[in-house]
Design an enzyme around this catalytic site. Structure first.
Site, mmCIF file in Angstrom:
data_model
loop_
_atom_site.group_PDB
_atom_site.id
_atom_site.type_symbol
_atom_site.label_atom_id
_atom_site.label_comp_id
_atom_site.label_asym_id
_atom_site.label_seq_id
_atom_site.Cartn_x
_atom_site.Cartn_y
_atom_site.Cartn_z
ATOM 1 N N PRO A 201 0.818 -1.222 0.000
ATOM 2 C CA PRO A 201 0.000 0.000 0.000
ATOM 3 C C PRO A 201 0.848 1.267 0.000
ATOM 4 C CG PRO A 201 -0.737 -1.552 1.671
ATOM 5 C CD PRO A 201 0.575 -2.038 1.177
ATOM 6 N N GLU A 202 0.664 2.055 -1.026
ATOM 7 C CA GLU A 202 1.269 3.381 -1.081
ATOM 8 C C GLU A 202 0.121 4.385 -1.094
ATOM 9 O OE1 GLU A 202 4.137 3.678 -4.269
ATOM 10 O OE2 GLU A 202 4.672 1.581 -4.087
ATOM 11 N N LYS B 26 1.316 7.445 3.958
ATOM 12 C CA LYS B 26 0.895 6.052 3.852
ATOM 13 C C LYS B 26 0.125 5.607 5.090
ATOM 14 C CE LYS B 26 4.980 4.895 1.100
ATOM 15 N NZ LYS B 26 6.266 4.167 1.111
ATOM 16 N N HIS C 52 -3.683 -14.376 11.119
ATOM 17 C CA HIS C 52 -2.888 -13.158 11.316
ATOM 18 C C HIS C 52 -3.748 -11.932 11.626
ATOM 19 C CE1 HIS C 52 0.417 -15.554 9.931
ATOM 20 N NE2 HIS C 52 -0.121 -15.701 8.746
ATOM 21 N N ARG D 118 2.884 -10.244 7.799
ATOM 22 C CA ARG D 118 4.294 -9.947 8.063
ATOM 23 C C ARG D 118 4.519 -8.956 9.192
ATOM 24 N NH1 ARG D 118 6.345 -9.499 1.800
ATOM 25 N NH2 ARG D 118 5.090 -11.236 1.125
ATOM 26 N N ARG E 276 16.487 -0.441 -3.167
ATOM 27 C CA ARG E 276 15.214 -0.973 -3.639
ATOM 28 C C ARG E 276 15.304 -1.348 -5.115
ATOM 29 N NH1 ARG E 276 14.347 -1.473 0.873
ATOM 30 N NH2 ARG E 276 13.183 -0.160 2.295
#
Length: 298
Positions: A2-3, A57, A100, A119, A267
């Site tokens: 998600p940006e 974000k 999760h 995560r 990146r």
DNA sequence: CTCGATCCCTGGACGC
DNA sequence: TGCGTCCAGGGATCGA
């Protein structure tokens, strides 16, 4: 991942779905990604979600004052960063809980607001008053709100590489790897180009490209690369419009040259080696060799 | 100021 | 079928 466009999509969905809802109780699972789990448990119950905003974000759930009307708890908010794999969605209580699921906020209407994050790269924090204000001040300008002048000021004088600048949340808040690469492709700028090395026109082209791409991506409800879903559980569609990101080896949409992938600012960076020329006097010695052997160790 | 390296974490891809 | 290994990546942190 998600940006800005994905978070904006989620924020709009949550605003529609849960603004006005009261948080009755909270249950936590794993809390290692939560700033202050105790505060979440003690401060949220009894408060109403006034509205849901995006801040970079982050999702920002503005909360009503505590019923006990404590001093200085105005401007209380729940900050939620989705990290790579986070999802915040309202579900009926009767719906089975996904694996999760780490935060469950019981709402007053038979639904629960659930945070799921395999995560746990996300972040959750309850913040209020000055602490909240200070936290928000750490971040740079919103790329959709900044004017060309401010954008230029934040980019043009910097010696860092443009890719690093775009990803730096204290420069601009909300841009991540996908939209950095997409906007650089559209503006025909190499990711390793230094901010200070850009011509005036290039900075302007990047500014225009970034805004257009972000706006278009928001209209298409963001990019769903791995498992991003909006607040209603619907995937976005902008991944179908990517021109650089994730397209290594595939032909550039402008010139057919194979898109390349290199590491910039730590990146993966996808770019067209023909349209996006490498910086001129930038040139070190051997490197590719060293990169491949640096990995292991766990 | 800027850099690289390291860590956090799990699922998915891949090799055997 | 089931291991082991590598990789992805936003952000914090530390040392250079």
């Amino acid at each position: 991942m998600p940006e800005l466009p994905e978070v904006e999509t989620v924020a709009r969905g949550l605003q529609r779905e849960i603004s006005g809802s009261k948080i009755v109780s909270v249950a936590l699972g794993k809390t290692d990604f939560i700033d202050n789990p105790e505060a979440i448990e003690s401060e949220l119950p009894g408060r109403t979600v006034l509205r849901v905003e995006r801040y970079g974000k982050f999702l920002l759930l503005r909360l009503s004052a505590n019923e006990q009307a404590k001093q200085g708890d105005e401007q209380a908010a729940l900050l939620v960063h989705l990290g790579m794999t986070g999802a915040l969605m309202p579900k009926k209580v009767s719906e089975p809980q996904a694996k999760h699921t780490h935060v469950v906020m019981m709402l007053g209407d038979g639904r629960e607001l659930r945070y799921v994050d395999p995560r746990r790269f996300g972040r959750i924090a309850y913040l209020a008053g000055d602490v909240l204000a200070r936290e928000l001040q750490r971040f740079g300008a919103d790329p959709l709100e900044a004017g060309l002048q401010e954008f230029t000021r934040r980019i043009h004088g910097r010696k860092a590489r443009i890719k690093a600048l775009l990803l730096d949340q204290s420069v601009l808040r909300g841009v991540g790897n996908i939209y950095a690469d997409e906007s650089l492709w559209k503006a025909k700028i190499h990711p390793a180009q230094l901010g200070a090395g850009l011509k005036r026109e290039q900075v302007e082209q990047l500014y225009v490209a970034l805004q257009r791409i972000l706006k278009r991506a928001i209209l298409l409800r963001g990019s769903s690369i791995s498992d991003f879903l909006d607040a209603e559980g619907v995937p976005g569609e902008y991944q179908q419009h990517h021109r650089a990101y994730g397209r290594e080896g595939k032909p550039c949409f402008r010139c057919k040259t194979a898109i390349r992938r290199v590491i910039v600012a730590g990146r993966s960076s996808y770019f067209c080696p023909s349209c996006q020329r490498a910086p001129r006097r930038q040139k070190k010695k051997g490197k590719t060799k060293a990169q491949r052997k640096r990995s292991k160790r766990g």
